[in-house]
Design an enzyme around this catalytic site. Structure first.
Site, PDB file in Angstrom:
ATOM      1  N   SER A 150       0.858  -1.181   0.000  1.00 59.20           N
ATOM      2  CA  SER A 150       0.000   0.000   0.000  1.00 59.20           C
ATOM      3  C   SER A 150       0.891   1.227   0.000  1.00 59.20           C
ATOM      4  CB  SER A 150      -0.896   0.013   1.238  1.00 59.20           C
ATOM      5  OG  SER A 150      -1.527   1.265   1.410  1.00 59.20           O
ATOM      6  N   TYR A 163      -1.853  -0.605  10.035  1.00 60.45           N
ATOM      7  CA  TYR A 163      -1.872  -0.978   8.616  1.00 60.45           C
ATOM      8  C   TYR A 163      -0.606  -0.490   7.922  1.00 60.45           C
ATOM      9  CZ  TYR A 163      -3.771  -1.086   3.799  1.00 60.45           C
ATOM     10  OH  TYR A 163      -3.987  -1.309   2.467  1.00 60.45           O
TER      11      TYR A 163
END
Length: 322
Positions: A150, A163
């Site tokens: 990501s 995350y």
């Protein structure tokens, strides 16, 4: 204008997609089927996998089946991939996509939130990669491994810190494996998407001031100028895999953020800090999934979310998130 040569064919190759039952994983599986691969989906939920296989068969392409597997379980991943390799006479493509996302301030998510993110996102990718590599090295076509990270792994995002930390570890793993596996004929592609309209807010976990965290995340995740069409993202990822690209960063905003952080990290951190000041503060510890927040806690800015998040809500319906 430079025209790229056609991507090499992957027709007839065996491909495994973890987290393949919904969202981006489902759409990457669809792209592989369109290229006439034999696709195996891995995910934890048997019923969800069944619905995913039904959707993919309606869309057409190569063959598809599903296997229940929790990527956090190292032994289970090794066993399932070995079984698939035996049944298909080898493995050629593996995409490690499974994971979770938690939204909220770090102190509300707590150390448990970080451990859960590392276990699901990083350990899931690590378990998948290490179990897949012996099979990929034996692929006559030359194995292809893709790890889905990501932009949050390239630039720490406030209220997404567990995350971001886990995806940062995935980024390092992908880069390191790319160099180490080259002598074995295996290529490793690191994928770093920005916001995509996958409907992921339904399954995201929200902590702190859950109502307001859900409001900002669901709105931005569906905003047309900030987020990317998930089908287009899946097509670009699978094409990058075909071309054996070492790295791809998706969405203009993600590329801008990653480049700015690389060139001027102090300035970028200050700008991100300014954004963090307007995000919700305090709230309860622990997390609740997005569908529960939406149904029972009446998040604010309903009209604004309805406008910005309309495309994302449709994506949740189309891509097996409900």
């Amino acid at each position: 204008m430079r025209v790229l040569p056609a991507a090499p064919s992957i027709q007839g190759l065996t491909a495994v997609v973890t987290g393949g039952s919904r969202g981006l994983g489902l759409l990457m599986a669809r792209q592989l089927l369109r290229r006439r691969c034999d696709v195996v989906l891995l995910a934890r939920d048997e019923a969800e996998l069944g619905r995913a296989v039904g959707k993919l068969r309606q869309w057409g392409g190569g063959t598809v089946r599903a296997v229940v597997c929790d990527v956090r379980d190292r032994a289970a991943v090794q066993d399932r991939l070995a079984e698939i390799a035996r049944e298909h006479d080898g493995l050629d493509i593996v995409i490690a996509n499974a994971g979770i996302i938690q939204v909220g301030p770090a102190d509300a998510l707590g150390s448990d939130g970080f451990e859960e993110a590392m276990d699901s996102v990083f350990n899931g990718a690590l378990n998948t990669a290490l179990a897949a590599l012996p099979h990929l090295r034996r692929s006559p076509a030359g194995g292809r491994l893709t790890l889905v990270g990501s932009v949050g792994g390239l630039l720490a995002v406030p209220h997404l810190l567990p995350y971001s930390c886990a995806k940062s570890a995935v980024a390092a793993l992908a880069e390191g494996l790319h160099t180490e596996e080259a002598p074995h004929g295996v290529t490793v592609t690191a994928v770093h998407p920005g916001l995509m309209r996958t409907g992921s807010h339904v399954h995201a976990l929200f902590g702190g001031d859950r109502r307001r965290e859900y409001a900002w995340f669901s709105a931005l995740a569906g905003a047309p100028l900030l987020s990317m069409n998930a089908e287009r993202a899946a097509e670009r990822i699978v094409t990058a895999l075909q071309r054996r690209r070492p790295r791809i960063v998706l969405t203009p905003a993600a590329r801008l953020g990653a480049t700015a952080h690389g060139l001027a990290p102090v300035t970028t951190t200050r700008l991100v800090s300014a954004v963090a000041r307007v995000l919700p503060r305090n709230g309860a510890r622990g997390t609740v999934d997005g569908s529960t927040v939406a149904a029972g806690e009446k998040p604010p800015a309903r009209r604004l979310r309805g406008v910005l998040g309309a495309l994302n809500e449709r994506a949740a319906d189309r891509f097996n998130q409900r």
